[in-house]
Design a protein around this motif. Structure first.
Motif, PDB file in Angstrom:
ATOM      1  N   UNK A 227       0.840  -1.197   0.000  1.00 45.50           N
ATOM      2  CA  UNK A 227       0.000   0.000   0.000  1.00 45.50           C
ATOM      3  C   UNK A 227       0.873   1.245   0.000  1.00 45.50           C
ATOM      4  N   UNK A 228       0.481   2.207  -0.848  1.00 51.77           N
ATOM      5  CA  UNK A 228       1.066   3.545  -0.842  1.00 51.77           C
ATOM      6  C   UNK A 228       0.036   4.473  -0.233  1.00 51.77           C
ATOM      7  N   UNK A 229       0.410   5.216   0.784  1.00 49.38           N
ATOM      8  CA  UNK A 229      -0.543   6.114   1.424  1.00 49.38           C
ATOM      9  C   UNK A 229       0.130   7.442   1.729  1.00 49.38           C
ATOM     10  N   UNK A 230      -0.700   8.472   1.754  1.00 50.81           N
ATOM     11  CA  UNK A 230      -0.209   9.801   2.053  1.00 50.81           C
ATOM     12  C   UNK A 230      -1.161  10.845   1.521  1.00 50.81           C
ATOM     13  N   UNK A 236      -0.039  11.774  -5.881  1.00 50.29           N
ATOM     14  CA  UNK A 236      -0.151  12.167  -7.290  1.00 50.29           C
ATOM     15  C   UNK A 236       1.225  12.228  -7.935  1.00 50.29           C
ATOM     16  N   UNK A 237       2.139  12.946  -7.296  1.00 51.89           N
ATOM     17  CA  UNK A 237       3.467  13.102  -7.865  1.00 51.89           C
ATOM     18  C   UNK A 237       4.296  11.826  -7.762  1.00 51.89           C
ATOM     19  N   UNK A 238       3.969  10.975  -6.797  1.00 51.17           N
ATOM     20  CA  UNK A 238       4.700   9.716  -6.655  1.00 51.17           C
ATOM     21  C   UNK A 238       4.263   8.704  -7.706  1.00 51.17           C
ATOM     22  N   UNK A 239       2.959   8.530  -7.911  1.00 56.23           N
ATOM     23  CA  UNK A 239       2.531   7.531  -8.899  1.00 56.23           C
ATOM     24  C   UNK A 239       2.838   7.988 -10.318  1.00 56.23           C
ATOM     25  N   UNK A 240       3.003   9.312 -10.517  1.00 60.85           N
ATOM     26  CA  UNK A 240       3.463   9.821 -11.804  1.00 60.85           C
ATOM     27  C   UNK A 240       4.996   9.871 -11.852  1.00 60.85           C
ATOM     28  N   UNK A 241       5.656   9.319 -10.842  1.00 56.72           N
ATOM     29  CA  UNK A 241       7.116   9.189 -10.801  1.00 56.72           C
ATOM     30  C   UNK A 241       7.848  10.528 -10.792  1.00 56.72           C
ATOM     31  N   UNK A 242       7.241  11.533 -10.163  1.00 56.43           N
ATOM     32  CA  UNK A 242       7.920  12.820 -10.000  1.00 56.43           C
ATOM     33  C   UNK A 242       8.459  13.005  -8.585  1.00 56.43           C
ATOM     34  N   UNK A 243       8.047  12.172  -7.655  1.00 52.77           N
ATOM     35  CA  UNK A 243       8.621  12.138  -6.318  1.00 52.77           C
ATOM     36  C   UNK A 243       9.082  10.712  -6.037  1.00 52.77           C
ATOM     37  N   UNK A 244      10.094  10.542  -5.193  1.00 57.24           N
ATOM     38  CA  UNK A 244      10.546   9.187  -4.850  1.00 57.24           C
ATOM     39  C   UNK A 244       9.529   8.475  -3.972  1.00 57.24           C
ATOM     40  N   UNK A 245       9.654   7.177  -3.895  1.00 59.31           N
ATOM     41  CA  UNK A 245       8.719   6.396  -3.089  1.00 59.31           C
ATOM     42  C   UNK A 245       8.728   6.807  -1.626  1.00 59.31           C
ATOM     43  N   UNK A 252       3.988  -3.118   3.413  1.00 61.18           N
ATOM     44  CA  UNK A 252       3.891  -4.386   2.699  1.00 61.18           C
ATOM     45  C   UNK A 252       5.111  -4.604   1.817  1.00 61.18           C
ATOM     46  N   UNK A 253       4.915  -5.266   0.700  1.00 59.69           N
ATOM     47  CA  UNK A 253       5.991  -5.673  -0.194  1.00 59.69           C
ATOM     48  C   UNK A 253       6.467  -4.486  -1.041  1.00 59.69           C
ATOM     49  N   UNK A 254       7.551  -3.867  -0.621  1.00 59.73           N
ATOM     50  CA  UNK A 254       8.051  -2.683  -1.328  1.00 59.73           C
ATOM     51  C   UNK A 254       8.504  -3.016  -2.740  1.00 59.73           C
ATOM     52  N   UNK A 255       8.805  -4.286  -3.020  1.00 62.78           N
ATOM     53  CA  UNK A 255       9.213  -4.666  -4.372  1.00 62.78           C
ATOM     54  C   UNK A 255       8.097  -4.393  -5.371  1.00 62.78           C
ATOM     55  N   UNK A 256       6.849  -4.505  -4.931  1.00 66.84           N
ATOM     56  CA  UNK A 256       5.723  -4.215  -5.823  1.00 66.84           C
ATOM     57  C   UNK A 256       5.678  -2.717  -6.137  1.00 66.84           C
ATOM     58  N   UNK A 257       5.956  -1.885  -5.156  1.00 67.31           N
ATOM     59  CA  UNK A 257       6.005  -0.446  -5.399  1.00 67.31           C
ATOM     60  C   UNK A 257       7.135  -0.102  -6.363  1.00 67.31           C
ATOM     61  N   UNK A 258       8.271  -0.776  -6.208  1.00 70.42           N
ATOM     62  CA  UNK A 258       9.390  -0.520  -7.118  1.00 70.42           C
ATOM     63  C   UNK A 258       9.056  -0.994  -8.534  1.00 70.42           C
ATOM     64  N   UNK A 259       8.350  -2.091  -8.641  1.00 65.82           N
ATOM     65  CA  UNK A 259       7.935  -2.573  -9.961  1.00 65.82           C
ATOM     66  C   UNK A 259       7.037  -1.551 -10.647  1.00 65.82           C
ATOM     67  N   UNK A 260       6.159  -0.913  -9.870  1.00 63.85           N
ATOM     68  CA  UNK A 260       5.318   0.131 -10.437  1.00 63.85           C
ATOM     69  C   UNK A 260       6.173   1.246 -11.057  1.00 63.85           C
ATOM     70  N   UNK A 261       7.170   1.687 -10.308  1.00 62.84           N
ATOM     71  CA  UNK A 261       8.009   2.786 -10.799  1.00 62.84           C
ATOM     72  C   UNK A 261       8.767   2.391 -12.061  1.00 62.84           C
TER      73      UNK A 261
END
Length: 266
Positions: A227-230, A236-245, A252-261
């Motif tokens: 889960x990404x929360x905030x 917005x800027x994180x899922x558009x890859x303008x801010x770091x994770x 949870x599994x941070x590897x899934x968040x990295x895969x998204x990026x």
């Protein structure tokens, strides 16, 4: 959001982008887009604005390539960008509600599509230009940010061309802590499928469901592996890859968040 709100957002973001470009200078590097300089932001966004304006004013029924930007630089390039941005805002503001033209994401109408898409296109590239200044970003309204997350998750990545895929089904949850929006993103070998719910009311399940459909087609609740929360702006800027994770909370599994990026660039 209403179409008129998107048009106002587009107007604001375009003016802010131009101001950032002037402040940084067209030759400044864009840290959030390695390999780009501010002139690339201006040329790309200016071309997109003219492309969109042509659909709105001419009613084209088929996709056409983006126009090639002129070989301008410095003040002339900024003026070219401003001219195209102003024309797009004016075209959307005066377009008929029953505008009929090509579009590429689901929307209540072509007019609603182009207003929303260009508002977020311009907002994200405004952030690109501001990153060249090196002193942070202008605020993004929370409702506007949540709207942009929704467009990206539920529409952009539902397309066949999205590279967000996994041979083993995965579930990513994105949760705003200020607007109460929750997206459950199901990643498989097919295009992403995303459900959207709002904050829980009294008696709602702990996972944030408000009673809206949020299942995998079997009637069972999806369990998110990550889960990404905030705040909506940060997400917005994180899922558009303008801010770091690490700008948001990752559980949870941070590897899934990295895969998204690694796979979600559009």
């Amino acid at each position: 959001m209403k179409t008129s709100e998107h048009i106002r957002g587009l107007a604001h973001e375009g003016h802010a982008l131009a101001a950032a470009a002037v402040g940084a200078g067209p030759g400044a590097e864009v840290p959030v887009c390695p390999g780009w300089r501010v002139r690339d932001v201006l040329r790309h966004t200016g071309s997109v604005h003219r492309w969109a304006t042509a659909y709105v004013t001419e009613g084209g029924a088929a996709r056409v390539p983006l126009p090639t930007p002129p070989e301008l630089d410095g003040d002339a390039l900024v003026d070219w960008f401003r001219e195209g941005h102003d024309r797009l805002v004016g075209a959307l503001d005066t377009a008929p509600a029953d505008l009929d033209c090509w579009s590429f994401l689901p929307a209540p109408s072509p007019l609603a599509f182009w207003a929303r898409r260009q508002a977020h296109e311009t907002a994200i590239h405004r952030v690109d230009a501001e990153s060249a200044l090196g002193n942070g970003f202008s605020p993004v309204d929370a409702a506007f940010a949540a709207d942009g997350i929704d467009e990206l998750l539920r529409h952009f990545h539902a397309r066949d061309r999205s590279r967000v895929r996994s041979d083993v089904p995965r579930v990513l949850r994105v949760r705003t802590t200020d607007t109460g929006d929750v997206w459950t993103v199901r990643i498989t070998s097919n295009p992403v499928r995303t459900d959207h719910t709002k904050a829980p009311g009294p008696g709602a399940d702990d996972d944030g469901s408000d009673g809206s459909s949020n299942d995998m087609g079997t009637g069972e609740q999806a369990t998110a592996e990550c889960e990404l929360s905030g705040p909506a702006e940060k997400l917005y800027l994180t899922v558009w890859n303008r801010l770091p994770l690490d700008a948001v909370t990752v559980t949870g599994d941070a590897a899934l968040a990295r895969m998204w990026r690694e796979t979600s660039a559009v």
